[in-house]
Design a protein around this motif. Structure first.
Motif, mmCIF file in Angstrom:
data_model
loop_
_atom_site.group_PDB
_atom_site.id
_atom_site.type_symbol
_atom_site.label_atom_id
_atom_site.label_comp_id
_atom_site.label_asym_id
_atom_site.label_seq_id
_atom_site.Cartn_x
_atom_site.Cartn_y
_atom_site.Cartn_z
ATOM 1 N N UNK A 46 0.837 -1.203 0.000
ATOM 2 C CA UNK A 46 0.000 0.000 0.000
ATOM 3 C C UNK A 46 0.874 1.257 0.000
ATOM 4 N N UNK A 47 1.966 1.220 0.759
ATOM 5 C CA UNK A 47 2.886 2.372 0.785
ATOM 6 C C UNK A 47 3.504 2.586 -0.585
ATOM 7 N N UNK A 105 4.082 14.402 -11.283
ATOM 8 C CA UNK A 105 4.457 14.532 -12.690
ATOM 9 C C UNK A 105 3.347 15.196 -13.490
ATOM 10 N N UNK A 106 2.082 14.799 -13.222
ATOM 11 C CA UNK A 106 0.957 15.415 -13.921
ATOM 12 C C UNK A 106 0.849 16.898 -13.581
ATOM 13 N N UNK A 107 1.043 17.235 -12.316
ATOM 14 C CA UNK A 107 0.979 18.644 -11.900
ATOM 15 C C UNK A 107 2.094 19.452 -12.558
ATOM 16 N N UNK A 108 3.277 18.874 -12.624
ATOM 17 C CA UNK A 108 4.404 19.566 -13.260
ATOM 18 C C UNK A 108 4.113 19.792 -14.740
ATOM 19 N N UNK A 109 3.568 18.778 -15.408
ATOM 20 C CA UNK A 109 3.229 18.923 -16.824
ATOM 21 C C UNK A 109 2.166 20.001 -17.019
ATOM 22 N N UNK A 124 1.397 6.700 -6.758
ATOM 23 C CA UNK A 124 0.332 7.663 -7.050
ATOM 24 C C UNK A 124 0.803 9.101 -6.809
ATOM 25 N N UNK A 125 1.533 9.307 -5.722
ATOM 26 C CA UNK A 125 2.053 10.657 -5.429
ATOM 27 C C UNK A 125 3.027 11.112 -6.512
#
Length: 118
Positions: free
Chosen positions: A25-26, A38-42, A32-33
């Motif tokens: 789970x970790x 990466x999505x936020x940076x893009x 996911x983090x």
């Protein structure tokens, strides 16, 4: 005793499975983090590029209009200088003639306060 050792073995195995599930789970959470980062940076990069493009477009519009104003002011200045120069050449002789008339056109007369005594 064997039932106790079997119970302990089952507890240890259950504890190990729980520990494995927790680590799994970790790892999923970490993935996911990382993916979210990466999505936020893009997305940030895309937004930044779009804003820079808009800024350059607005800047070129403003600077372009300032360039047009500068050339228009330069043309008007040249036209005014041309008009002043032509007026100077037209009126030079007339002004010099007026100055010479004032200098040489002296009418001698007595001053008003001069007391004439005979």
């Amino acid at each position: 005793m064997t039932s106790q050792s079997q119970g302990i073995q089952q507890l240890l195995q259950a504890e190990k499975r729980a520990k494995d599930k927790l680590e799994e789970a970790k790892k999923r959470k970490g993935k996911r983090l990382k993916q979210a980062k990466e999505e936020a940076t893009a997305e940030i990069d895309h937004y930044r590029l779009q804003r820079e493009k808009d800024f350059r477009h607005k800047q070129s519009n403003i600077m372009g209009s300032q360039g047009n104003l500068t050339s228009k002011i330069d043309e008007e200045t040249i036209a005014k200088i041309r008009d002043l120069t032509s007026n100077y050449h037209k009126n030079t002789e007339r002004v010099i003639g007026q100055l010479l008339d004032e200098v040489y056109g002296i009418d001698p007369e007595l001053h008003v306060n001069y007391a004439y005594t005979i």
